[in-house]
Structures are given as structure tokens and as C-alpha cells.
Design a protein around this motif. Sequence first.
Motif, PDB file in Angstrom:
ATOM      1  N   LEU A 135      10.871  13.050   5.806  1.00 14.72           N
ATOM      2  CA  LEU A 135      11.870  12.093   6.300  1.00 14.72           C
ATOM      3  C   LEU A 135      12.993  12.796   7.064  1.00 14.72           C
ATOM      4  CD1 LEU A 135      12.265   9.710   3.192  1.00 14.72           C
ATOM      5  CD2 LEU A 135      10.913   9.325   5.250  1.00 14.72           C
ATOM      6  N   THR A 189      12.026  17.621  -1.682  1.00 18.13           N
ATOM      7  CA  THR A 189      10.615  17.516  -2.044  1.00 18.13           C
ATOM      8  C   THR A 189       9.814  17.501  -0.736  1.00 18.13           C
ATOM      9  OG1 THR A 189      10.475  15.102  -1.988  1.00 18.13           O
ATOM     10  CG2 THR A 189      11.232  16.110  -4.057  1.00 18.13           C
ATOM     11  N   SER A 194      14.312   9.581  -6.099  1.00 21.87           N
ATOM     12  CA  SER A 194      13.291   8.534  -5.893  1.00 21.87           C
ATOM     13  C   SER A 194      12.609   8.237  -7.223  1.00 21.87           C
ATOM     14  CB  SER A 194      12.259   9.020  -4.882  1.00 21.87           C
ATOM     15  OG  SER A 194      11.560  10.111  -5.448  1.00 21.87           O
ATOM     16  N   ALA A 195      11.887   7.117  -7.258  1.00 22.00           N
ATOM     17  CA  ALA A 195      11.147   6.769  -8.479  1.00 22.00           C
ATOM     18  C   ALA A 195      10.141   7.871  -8.825  1.00 22.00           C
ATOM     19  CB  ALA A 195      10.433   5.431  -8.294  1.00 22.00           C
ATOM     20  N   GLY A 196       9.515   8.430  -7.801  1.00 23.07           N
ATOM     21  CA  GLY A 196       8.510   9.477  -8.038  1.00 23.07           C
ATOM     22  C   GLY A 196       9.134  10.734  -8.619  1.00 23.07           C
ATOM     23  N   LEU A 197      10.264  11.158  -8.045  1.00 22.74           N
ATOM     24  CA  LEU A 197      10.924  12.373  -8.541  1.00 22.74           C
ATOM     25  C   LEU A 197      11.470  12.138  -9.955  1.00 22.74           C
ATOM     26  CD1 LEU A 197      11.870  15.265  -8.105  1.00 22.74           C
ATOM     27  CD2 LEU A 197      13.799  14.390  -6.770  1.00 22.74           C
ATOM     28  N   GLY A 205      14.988  13.629  -3.162  1.00 17.75           N
ATOM     29  CA  GLY A 205      13.660  13.034  -3.121  1.00 17.75           C
ATOM     30  C   GLY A 205      13.478  12.208  -1.855  1.00 17.75           C
ATOM     31  N   ALA A 206      12.278  11.649  -1.716  1.00 16.10           N
ATOM     32  CA  ALA A 206      11.921  10.947  -0.485  1.00 16.10           C
ATOM     33  C   ALA A 206      12.357   9.497  -0.525  1.00 16.10           C
ATOM     34  CB  ALA A 206      10.420  11.052  -0.248  1.00 16.10           C
ATOM     35  N   SER A 207      13.652   9.311  -0.501  1.00 11.34           N
ATOM     36  CA  SER A 207      14.239   7.972  -0.419  1.00 11.34           C
ATOM     37  C   SER A 207      14.874   7.816   0.950  1.00 11.34           C
ATOM     38  CB  SER A 207      15.319   7.821  -1.504  1.00 11.34           C
ATOM     39  OG  SER A 207      16.245   6.820  -1.143  1.00 11.34           O
ATOM     40  N   VAL A 208      14.912   6.582   1.422  1.00  9.04           N
ATOM     41  CA  VAL A 208      15.566   6.312   2.705  1.00  9.04           C
ATOM     42  C   VAL A 208      17.031   6.760   2.657  1.00  9.04           C
ATOM     43  CG1 VAL A 208      16.196   3.937   2.111  1.00  9.04           C
ATOM     44  CG2 VAL A 208      15.838   4.549   4.499  1.00  9.04           C
ATOM     45  N   ARG A 212       7.770  15.380   0.391  1.00  7.19           N
ATOM     46  CA  ARG A 212       7.867  14.054   1.024  1.00  7.19           C
ATOM     47  C   ARG A 212       9.241  13.851   1.656  1.00  7.19           C
ATOM     48  NH1 ARG A 212       2.921  11.712   1.755  1.00  7.19           N
ATOM     49  NH2 ARG A 212       1.856  11.313  -0.191  1.00  7.19           N
ATOM     50  N   ARG A 241       8.625  12.613 -12.350  1.00  9.96           N
ATOM     51  CA  ARG A 241       8.262  14.025 -12.568  1.00  9.96           C
ATOM     52  C   ARG A 241       9.298  14.721 -13.446  1.00  9.96           C
ATOM     53  NH1 ARG A 241       7.289  13.420  -7.239  1.00  9.96           N
ATOM     54  NH2 ARG A 241       8.733  14.947  -6.395  1.00  9.96           N
ATOM     55  N   ALA A 278      17.951   6.049  -6.303  1.00 11.76           N
ATOM     56  CA  ALA A 278      18.104   5.224  -5.089  1.00 11.76           C
ATOM     57  C   ALA A 278      16.754   4.615  -4.765  1.00 11.76           C
ATOM     58  CB  ALA A 278      18.600   6.076  -3.924  1.00 11.76           C
ATOM     59  N   MET A 279      16.708   3.308  -4.849  1.00  8.08           N
ATOM     60  CA  MET A 279      15.440   2.623  -4.548  1.00  8.08           C
ATOM     61  C   MET A 279      15.665   1.124  -4.454  1.00  8.08           C
ATOM     62  SD  MET A 279      13.670   3.206  -8.263  1.00  8.08           S
ATOM     63  CE  MET A 279      14.421   4.828  -8.403  1.00  8.08           C
ATOM     64  N   MET A 316      12.092  -2.111  -7.771  1.00 13.37           N
ATOM     65  CA  MET A 316      11.586  -0.825  -8.277  1.00 13.37           C
ATOM     66  C   MET A 316      12.490  -0.291  -9.383  1.00 13.37           C
ATOM     67  SD  MET A 316      10.521   1.220  -4.798  1.00 13.37           S
ATOM     68  CE  MET A 316       9.958   2.718  -5.570  1.00 13.37           C
TER      69      MET A 316
HETATM   70  C1  LIG Z   1      10.816   5.416   4.861  1.00 15.33           C
HETATM   71  C2  LIG Z   1      10.572   5.449   3.378  1.00 15.33           C
HETATM   72  C3  LIG Z   1      11.634   5.201   2.530  1.00 15.33           C
HETATM   73  C4  LIG Z   1      11.451   5.237   1.142  1.00 15.33           C
HETATM   74  N1  LIG Z   1      12.520   5.004   0.333  1.00 15.33           N
HETATM   75  C5  LIG Z   1      12.347   5.109  -1.013  1.00 15.33           C
HETATM   76  C6  LIG Z   1      13.471   4.945  -1.868  1.00 15.33           C
HETATM   77  O1  LIG Z   1      14.593   4.674  -1.441  1.00 15.33           O
HETATM   78  N2  LIG Z   1      13.281   5.131  -3.196  1.00 15.33           N
HETATM   79  C7  LIG Z   1      12.058   5.443  -3.733  1.00 15.33           C
HETATM   80  O2  LIG Z   1      11.968   5.602  -4.946  1.00 15.33           O
HETATM   81  N3  LIG Z   1      10.973   5.557  -2.930  1.00 15.33           N
HETATM   82  C8  LIG Z   1      11.087   5.421  -1.599  1.00 15.33           C
HETATM   83  N4  LIG Z   1      10.003   5.582  -0.781  1.00 15.33           N
HETATM   84  C9  LIG Z   1       8.712   5.889  -1.378  1.00 15.33           C
HETATM   85  C10 LIG Z   1       8.651   7.375  -1.710  1.00 15.33           C
HETATM   86  O3  LIG Z   1       8.884   8.131  -0.540  1.00 15.33           O
HETATM   87  C11 LIG Z   1       7.286   7.746  -2.306  1.00 15.33           C
HETATM   88  O4  LIG Z   1       7.155   7.155  -3.581  1.00 15.33           O
HETATM   89  C12 LIG Z   1       7.151   9.258  -2.401  1.00 15.33           C
HETATM   90  O5  LIG Z   1       5.875   9.571  -2.916  1.00 15.33           O
HETATM   91  C13 LIG Z   1       8.218   9.874  -3.305  1.00 15.33           C
HETATM   92  O6  LIG Z   1       8.215  11.246  -3.095  1.00 15.33           O
HETATM   93  P1  LIG Z   1       9.137  12.176  -3.998  1.00 15.33           P
HETATM   94  O7  LIG Z   1       8.686  11.914  -5.405  1.00 15.33           O
HETATM   95  O8  LIG Z   1       8.849  13.548  -3.550  1.00 15.33           O
HETATM   96  O9  LIG Z   1      10.534  11.759  -3.797  1.00 15.33           O
HETATM   97  C14 LIG Z   1      10.167   5.527   0.606  1.00 15.33           C
HETATM   98  C15 LIG Z   1       9.112   5.766   1.483  1.00 15.33           C
HETATM   99  C16 LIG Z   1       9.313   5.718   2.841  1.00 15.33           C
HETATM  100  C17 LIG Z   1       8.146   5.954   3.750  1.00 15.33           C
END
Ligand SMILES: Cc1cc2nc3c(=O)[nH]c(=O)nc-3n(C[C@H](O)[C@H](O)[C@H](O)COP(=O)(O)O)c2cc1C
Length: 180
Positions: free
Chosen positions: A42, A36, A87-90, A9-12, A38, A93, A121-122, A126
Motif C-alpha cells: 500500500l 508488513t 489490521s485485523a490480520g496483524l 499493518g495493511a490498513s487504508v 501487505r 497474528r 483500524a478497520m 470487521m
Molecule cells: C486498500 C485496502 C485497504 C484495506 N484496509 C484495511 C483496514 O483498514 N483494516 C483491515 O483490517 N484490513 C484492511 N484491508 C485488508 C488487509 O489488507 C488484509 O486483510 C491483509 O491481508 C492484512 O495484512 P496484514 O495482516 O499484513 O496487515 C485492506 C485491504 C486493501 C486492499
Amino acid sequence: MAKIVLAAGASVAIYKACDLASKLAQAGHSVRAVLTPRAAQLVNPQLFEAVTGEPASVDEFGPARRGAMDHIELAKWAELLLVAPASAGLIARLAHGQADDLASTLALALPANRPRLLAPAMNPTMLDARPVQRNLALLREDGWLVLEPAVGHTACGDDGKGRLPEPAELVAAVARALRL
Ligand SMILES: Cc1cc2nc3c(=O)[nH]c(=O)nc-3n(C[C@H](O)[C@H](O)[C@H](O)COP(=O)(O)O)c2cc1C
């Protein structure tokens, strides 16, 4: 050794997932990454292809697909699904069966007897948030092995629980799940 789908997922912490993919491949596993959309903003999926020697996927739609259904093909291929970083979003889902990207759709198509591991990871706040904790509880009820996030300094500057465990620890968790 196993066929592993690594969904990110989109986590750092996705920077660690590249190392994780590499270490899983070095341990003898076949690893196919699914990012994903998102997450692919990254990190370029090509990096995962380079370290695994296998195709990495983001989307199963588009002219290049010619009738293939990646969500079914990948779910049948996988002997284990590892979601890292989750990520929280994944997590939301996956917990609610909201199949609106390849990672969340293939999780639904994964046969019930295949191990499914998830490494959240967040940011610590969160992670503590009630919706996230509720969703993690739902996933545990559904048979997911939720790996404990590490404690320490997070990329957002806060200290606490929420870091992705080190890749070597995740490789060990995979080995335990596969009883290797
Ligand atoms: C640089 C960056 C780092 C992020 N790191 C996290 C993270 O570590 N954990 C998390 O839950 N969301 C993080 N986010 C927010 C998610 O990217 C955002 O909620 C996104 O919609 C999740 O997409 P996904 O559900 O496809 O993973 C970050 C966003 C950015 C821009």
C-alpha cells in the motif's frame, strides 16, 4: 524521548501512519518503521525513512542481510512498540504468537517490561466481528494497551467505530505510556 518501533499493518489508514511517524520524530523520538509485506504494497517504506531519518524494514530475509537478525535487533532497540494501524490480520497474528513476518516476530522478542500499544483500524463490522474482539481481549490480557478506535466515516464508505485515531492523539498516548 524514546526509541520507538512503529509497526504498520495493511490498513487504508496507513496514510495516517506516515504523518504519525513524522510527528513522533518531530517530538524528539527515534522512530523505526516496520511494515508488513501487505502494508508495503500500500505504501513504500522509503516514505517512512524519509520522515523519520531511520531505516524502515519489511522483511529480514534476503542476500543483503549478511547474518543480521532484525527481529531481535529491533526488539532490543525498542523502548516502546506501537502498532498503528493494526489490521485485523496483524491483530490475529499478534494475539496468537504467529510469528510469520517481521512485525509479529519482533513483538514476541520484545522484552516484557517495554510498553506495547496497538491502534486497531478497520471497517466497523470487521471491528465488531467476534474473532477480532476475541483477539483484542487476548492482547489486553497479554499486557497490550489497545487504543480505542475513533468513530466516524471510514474509507470503505461505512460510518461507525474503526477509524485510526488522529496522529496527534497517538503521539499523546505514546507520551502517556512513557510517562513523559
Ligand atoms: C486498500 C485496502 C485497504 C484495506 N484496509 C484495511 C483496514 O483498514 N483494516 C483491515 O483490517 N484490513 C484492511 N484491508 C485488508 C488487509 O489488507 C488484509 O486483510 C491483509 O491481508 C492484512 O495484512 P496484514 O495482516 O499484513 O496487515 C485492506 C485491504 C486493501 C486492499
